[in-house]
Design an enzyme around this catalytic site. Structure first.
Site, PDB file in Angstrom:
ATOM      1  N   HIS A  53      50.891-132.608 -26.578  1.00  8.35           N
ATOM      2  CA  HIS A  53      51.334-132.457 -27.976  1.00  8.35           C
ATOM      3  C   HIS A  53      50.144-132.116 -28.892  1.00  8.35           C
ATOM      4  CE1 HIS A  53      54.083-133.026 -31.320  1.00  8.35           C
ATOM      5  NE2 HIS A  53      53.167-133.766 -31.934  1.00  8.35           N
ATOM      6  N   GLU A  75      55.883-129.577 -22.817  1.00 10.70           N
ATOM      7  CA  GLU A  75      56.097-130.812 -23.583  1.00 10.70           C
ATOM      8  C   GLU A  75      57.558-131.269 -23.473  1.00 10.70           C
ATOM      9  OE1 GLU A  75      54.753-132.031 -28.030  1.00 10.70           O
ATOM     10  OE2 GLU A  75      56.251-130.453 -27.901  1.00 10.70           O
ATOM     11  N   ASN A 349      34.015-129.538   2.549  1.00 11.31           N
ATOM     12  CA  ASN A 349      33.646-129.759   3.957  1.00 11.31           C
ATOM     13  C   ASN A 349      34.313-131.019   4.511  1.00 11.31           C
ATOM     14  OD1 ASN A 349      32.097-127.520   4.337  1.00 11.31           O
ATOM     15  ND2 ASN A 349      30.157-128.587   4.585  1.00 11.31           N
TER      16      ASN A 349
END
Length: 469
Positions: A53, A75, A349
């Site tokens: 918002h 929203e 990794n």
């Protein structure tokens, strides 16, 4: 996206918007991953909603209409989730995360002053389709414990009602400190000054009564901004000035020492020494204070990893839980900026080479969910950043064989090497034991760069491994 007509004149406001939105988006990545783990956490949902918002409000003020349109739809979904009209699922969270990624792209265009129309119809259609769903998605009814594991989320519990704190005026009326008529009169005259300040000023209530009411309200008595943003060039300028001051301080101390040798009985030299000692103390404190202003919590770097681990694990079909600790550990800003890339490579990794596929883990008697731990902590004068996984570890015999095959050592030399010496081969350029090349690794490029970058930061890198563990 049309450019706001006053964009150039409002550049300072735009820069503040970019900084604030960057921080909010970083937090959203972390919070949205957490939402998959705890779909019933209404406080977290409200926090995510407030962040989105805030972005929408600031973007609307500055005229960034495409961003407003996208954030508005996002929203709407978050609002339905927190109202209990929809339930968190992997499909919904994927769409929200995709929306956040596009918001980052739009923000980057604003940062580069290259605002252009971006095709957002695909994600808008996806969000609209989700908003149009009549029943919560259940994804076969399996609970989503963690999107990192690639499983869906279903929240069965209804969200708790949000308890709103009473207003200060209501509490003061209940306490019979003021009457409703007095309160109405004060509220009519209230401009920026706060209600409590006006009541004290007009002698309607004492400061103690206002403070007591504020404590019942659960609000801080004097909410204040505790941080300010400072341009890094100004900070560097202060650092340079302090550096000059330290040099001047050192010269002054040398002169005082020589004068004391020549005129040790002179009273003025004693006074001069006292003042020089005071200047020395203040300069040292100032130098430390300025150095601390450059320190930042490593949270800024760590925040991006939950999302990265989630996406990689899902792409590879692995189930991984990322555990982070020590986010408040502080490092110099220059180190914070440079440490991110080496950590990205090490974590990739751990996910690709370290953690096995779920079936392999179960066959080896392990939990099917792999654990990757990222931590930062102080050890003496050093700061240690540790990445630990419970994957298959490194096969030192295989590393030896690869080193011999590449002509880096002979078979005889290999037999005499310690475990640590063998592991050090992975830092050699072009060295890789991967059986196949993937999008993530296998080309032998990376660990050598990691070591180079860590060394540039005056750091050390150390690896320990237990095969199979």
């Amino acid at each position: 996206m049309p450019v706001s007509p006053h964009l150039d004149e409002m550049r300072e406001i735009v820069n503040d918007f970019i900084l604030e939105t960057d921080e909010l988006l970083l937090g959203l990545d972390r919070d949205l991953i957490e939402m998959e783990r705890t779909p019933d956490d209404l406080n977290l949902l409200n926090k995510i909603f407030r962040s989105v918002h805030t972005i929408k409000g600031a973007a609307g003020f500055l005229g960034f209409s495409q961003m407003v349109e996208l954030v508005h739809q996002t929203e709407n979904i978050l609002n339905k989730l927190r109202q209990g009209e929809m339930k968190v699922t992997s499909k919904i969270n994927d769409a929200i995360l995709k929306s956040v990624d596009i918001i980052k792209t739009l923000l980057n265009d604003i940062r580069n002053n290259d605002i252009k129309e971006v095709n957002i119809s695909g994600i808008l259609n996806e969000l609209t389709a989700i908003l149009g769903m009549k029943k919560p998605e259940t994804d076969a009814g399996k609970p989503l414990n963690d999107s990192i594991r690639g499983k869906p989320v279903v929240s069965e519990a209804k969200p708790k009602e949000e308890v709103k704190p009473k207003k200060l005026g209501e509490i003061l009326i209940e306490e019979k400190v003021v009457t409703k008529e007095q309160l109405d009169e004060v509220l009519e005259s209230q401009v920026p000054p706060k209600l409590g300040e006006i009541l004290v000023e007009k002698k309607i209530a004492t400061e103690e009564q206002v403070q007591k009411a504020l404590s019942k309200q659960g609000a801080p008595s004097q909410p204040a901004e505790h941080t300010i943003r400072v341009d890094i060039s100004r900070l560097d300028s202060v650092m340079n000035l302090v550096g000059e001051l330290v040099l001047g301080r050192n010269r002054l101390l040398q002169l005082c020492s020589k004068l004391e040798e020549l005129h040790e009985d002179d009273e003025i030299i004693g006074i001069l020494n006292e003042n020089a000692s005071h200047i020395n103390l203040v300069t040292t404190d100032l130098q430390l204070a300025v150095l601390k202003t450059r320190m930042q919590p490593i949270r800024k770097v760590f925040t991006k990893f939950p999302r990265m681990v989630r996406d990689m694990a899902r792409d590879m079909g692995k189930e991984i839980n990322l555990e982070i600790s020590g986010e408040d550990t502080e490092l110099d800003k220059s180190v914070i900026e440079e440490i991110g890339d080496p950590l990205v490579h090490l974590i990739r990794n751990a996910i690709d080479h370290g953690v096995e596929m779920p079936e392999e883990r179960v066959a080896a008697g392990k939990n099917r969910i792999g654990q990757v731990k990222l931590s930062a902590y102080y050890e003496g004068n050093n700061i240690v950043i540790e990445i630990r996984d419970d994957g298959k570890g490194m096969d030192t015999e295989r590393i030896k064989a690869k080193a011999v095959e590449k002509g880096m050592i002979t078979t005889e030399e290999a037999s005499r090497l310690s475990k640590k010496d063998v592991i050090s081969f992975i830092f050699a350029p072009g060295f890789s034991t991967a059986k196949k090349i993937t999008d993530v690794s296998g080309r032998g490029v990376g660990m050598d760069v990691v070591k180079t970058n860590i060394t540039k930061l005056n750091g050390l890198i150390d690896i320990d491994t237990e095969y199979g563990r």
